[in-house]
Design a protein around this motif. Structure first.
Motif, mmCIF file in Angstrom:
data_model
loop_
_atom_site.group_PDB
_atom_site.id
_atom_site.type_symbol
_atom_site.label_atom_id
_atom_site.label_comp_id
_atom_site.label_asym_id
_atom_site.label_seq_id
_atom_site.Cartn_x
_atom_site.Cartn_y
_atom_site.Cartn_z
ATOM 1 N N ASN A 1 15.642 -4.950 -65.887
ATOM 2 C CA ASN A 1 15.780 -6.314 -66.419
ATOM 3 C C ASN A 1 15.296 -7.323 -65.371
ATOM 4 O O ASN A 1 14.822 -6.926 -64.305
ATOM 5 C CB ASN A 1 17.232 -6.597 -66.811
ATOM 6 N N ASP A 2 15.425 -8.606 -65.675
ATOM 7 C CA ASP A 2 14.885 -9.624 -64.775
ATOM 8 C C ASP A 2 15.645 -9.695 -63.457
ATOM 9 O O ASP A 2 15.069 -9.962 -62.405
ATOM 10 C CB ASP A 2 14.889 -10.991 -65.464
ATOM 11 N N ASP A 3 16.963 -9.458 -63.507
ATOM 12 C CA ASP A 3 17.744 -9.443 -62.265
ATOM 13 C C ASP A 3 17.245 -8.333 -61.348
ATOM 14 O O ASP A 3 17.106 -8.514 -60.136
ATOM 15 C CB ASP A 3 19.229 -9.216 -62.570
ATOM 16 N N LYS B 1 14.366 -7.081 -61.156
ATOM 17 C CA LYS B 1 13.059 -7.405 -60.561
ATOM 18 C C LYS B 1 13.243 -8.052 -59.199
ATOM 19 O O LYS B 1 12.553 -7.732 -58.243
ATOM 20 C CB LYS B 1 12.317 -8.371 -61.476
ATOM 21 N N GLY C 1 5.786 -6.699 -61.580
ATOM 22 C CA GLY C 1 7.094 -6.650 -60.927
ATOM 23 C C GLY C 1 7.539 -5.234 -60.632
ATOM 24 O O GLY C 1 8.668 -4.992 -60.213
ATOM 25 N N THR D 1 19.422 -14.549 -63.747
ATOM 26 C CA THR D 1 19.555 -14.874 -65.177
ATOM 27 C C THR D 1 20.918 -15.490 -65.449
ATOM 28 O O THR D 1 21.035 -16.445 -66.202
ATOM 29 C CB THR D 1 19.382 -13.615 -66.040
#
Lengths: 59, 306
Positions: free
Chosen positions: B213-215, B217, B259, B293
């Motif tokens: 997820n974005d975290d 990354k 990423g 996030t």
């Protein structure tokens, strides 16, 4: 910041400037010199192209 | 007879049980694993003694408080001071050793280890404190049960997360385009010497870490976390490297557009299964974990746009 500590080349007209420049007879000789410099200087040999190598101190 | 004695000497029982469980918590959390720290006997003795002291401090405070001796609580702050010293000691030792490592742990990993050492002592104090409290409050058998429960809880809390929780780890082929080395589609470095290129292609193992997820990354982009991965894999499988061979360098580079993290390891023993497992099992460093996030969600809730 990384520093160029030497330049090894087989083509005289390629290079000039501040860092020590070593001219090699051919590509095998160039590999040999780059190898030696890498071990002696503890610096990485990077290939710009087949005829031009730079020896870079990354520390 | 024995049980009667335990009831009659409640305070002594509280202190002994509390200390015992405090010590037990520290013992169960003393790991001598592949990190080889603290595997040497002297390191162990230091930490076991400190665990005993932590347990004793935690449990002794309770009878004192029951006797309305409230200054006893300052005792615990003294303990906290001591254990901050533990953190310093660990940090200094590991930093000193790190200079001599072929693949250093890196400052973030060292800080993580030091924090864990300090934290384990507080857990020992807390366990001792609560156990001792229950012995005095209800009875020795409740203290015994609480001690056992806390033993399990403390171990559960100190487990920590691993790379496999935040990223998918995949093996990926290494490829050379001229002097440029890639793992999958992530550019790693320029290798000049033919000799080094051959060794890397022969012995190297490539991995691609895809964040879940974005975290994640942000976390795997952290330089400390990357160094921790390289160090752990090199510790478990050895490393084909020596001082004065700067081109044989295990390296982790980020594929900026995606990423993803590309990793090259040069193990002494080319065992892809073990390498894969060791990458997955690298602990997540506290210093590297970010929750952007969540932070962004909260900030938009607080200030509605427009």
């Amino acid at each position: 910041m990384a520093k160029i500590v030497g330049v090894v080349t087989t083509k005289r007209e390629y290079v000039g400037g501040g860092a020590p420049i070593i001219f090699a007879r051919d590509e095998a000789h160039l590999q040999m010199i780059a190898h030696l410099l890498e071990k002696v200087m503890d610096c990485s040999a990077h290939s710009v192209d087949e005829e031009l190598f730079i020896i870079v101190d990354h520390k | 007879m024995m049980l009667g004695w335990l009831h009659a000497h409640k305070e002594l029982t509280a202190v002994v049980l509390g200390t015992a469980f405090g010590m037990a918590v520290r013992v169960t959390m003393l790991r001598s694993d592949y990190r080889q720290y603290p595997a040497y006997p002297h390191g162990k003795i230091i930490h076991l003694s400190l665990g005993l002291i932590a347990g004793a401090l935690g449990s002794v405070a309770v009878p004192a408080l029951y006797n309305k001796d409230y200054t006893a609580i300052t005792f615990l702050s003294l303990a906290a001071q001591q254990f901050r010293e533990v953190r310093n000691m660990e940090r200094n030792t590991l930093t000193a050793i790190d200079k001599m490592e072929l693949i250093p742990r890196g400052a973030a990993y060292i800080e993580g280890i030091a924090v864990v050492f300090e934290g384990r002592n507080y857990l020992a104090i807390l366990t001792a404190f609560i156990t001792s409290n229950f012995v005095l409050w209800i009875g020795w058998w409740v203290g015994l049960i609480m001690g056992l429960v806390l033993l399990v809880v403390a171990n559960y809390f100190m487990k920590g997360k691993k790379i496999s929780h935040i990223a998918d780890v995949q093996m990926a082929p290494l490829k050379l385009e001229g002097p440029n080395l890639f793992v999958g589609d992530v550019y790693l470095m320029n290798v000049g010497l033919d000799e080094s290129r051959n060794i890397i292609m022969q012995l190297g193992i490539g991995f691609i870490l895809t964040p879940k997820n974005d975290d994640a990354k942000v976390t795997i982009a952290n330089l400390g976390q990357r160094q921790a991965i390289l160090h752990d894999v090199s510790t478990r499988l050895g490393v084909y490297r020596d001082d004065g061979d700067p081109s044989l360098l295990p390296i982790a580079k980020l594929g900026l557009p995606t990423g993803k993290l590309g990793i090259l390891v040069l193990p002494r023993e080319k065992d892809t299964d073990k390498a894969y497992q060791s990458v997955r099992n690298v602990p997540l460093l506290e210093a590297a974990v970010r929750m952007p996030t969540e932070a962004n969600r909260k900030s938009t809730e607080a200030n509605p746009s427009g």
